[in-house]
Motif scaffolding. Sequence first.
Motif, PDB file in Angstrom:
ATOM      1  N   ILE A  73      17.683 -10.901   3.410  1.00  0.00           N
ATOM      2  CA  ILE A  73      17.795 -11.603   2.131  1.00  0.00           C
ATOM      3  C   ILE A  73      19.060 -11.172   1.411  1.00  0.00           C
ATOM      4  O   ILE A  73      19.312  -9.983   1.238  1.00  0.00           O
ATOM      5  N   THR A  75      20.963 -11.992  -2.275  1.00  0.00           N
ATOM      6  CA  THR A  75      20.709 -12.577  -3.582  1.00  0.00           C
ATOM      7  C   THR A  75      21.941 -12.469  -4.460  1.00  0.00           C
ATOM      8  O   THR A  75      22.756 -11.559  -4.287  1.00  0.00           O
ATOM      9  N   PHE A  86      10.778 -10.067  -8.056  1.00  0.00           N
ATOM     10  CA  PHE A  86      10.904 -10.040  -6.600  1.00  0.00           C
ATOM     11  C   PHE A  86      10.011  -8.948  -6.006  1.00  0.00           C
ATOM     12  O   PHE A  86       9.256  -9.202  -5.064  1.00  0.00           O
ATOM     13  N   ILE A 133      16.430 -17.074  -4.383  1.00  0.00           N
ATOM     14  CA  ILE A 133      17.123 -16.272  -3.379  1.00  0.00           C
ATOM     15  C   ILE A 133      18.351 -17.050  -2.918  1.00  0.00           C
ATOM     16  O   ILE A 133      18.272 -18.247  -2.644  1.00  0.00           O
TER      17      ILE A 133
END
Length: 153
Positions: A73, A75, A86, A133
């Motif tokens: 991920i 961001t 989150f 995201i």
Amino acid sequence: MADRIDAMDRNILGELQRDASQSLDEIAKKTGSSKTPVWNRIKKMRANGVIRQDTVVLDPEKLGLEACFFVLIRTSEHEADWQDRFLKTLQARPEVLEAHRLAGDIDYILKVRVANARAYDVFYQSLISEVRIFNVTALLSMEEIKSTTALPL
């Protein structure tokens, strides 16, 4: 705390990591001690947080959780309220076995265990509906080569 853990503690921890269902007598015998000192050391290590919990290791495939995804991920959000939302989202998701904040190009990596690709998509759609995201990359593990919860002592 590591400097307060001696060789006997490490031996006891090694035995507990191998099989936490062993009796105190068995652990004492294998570590060259007796039952009461072993119990006192275990009790102290629990109180100090060295031993966090006793648990059982399950076989995910035998429970129908055949797909393991590593989710990378990135961001663009780094504000405290986003991070809090989150983290709460991840804590609430039983599919997320591990979550790590990283240094480098990727901000977070998740280990997600689900039944199949369709179940992963349900997880993914839910995740992105709860928090914004920037980029998600999912990597499907083709084979688990090594998995352990035992720490090197």
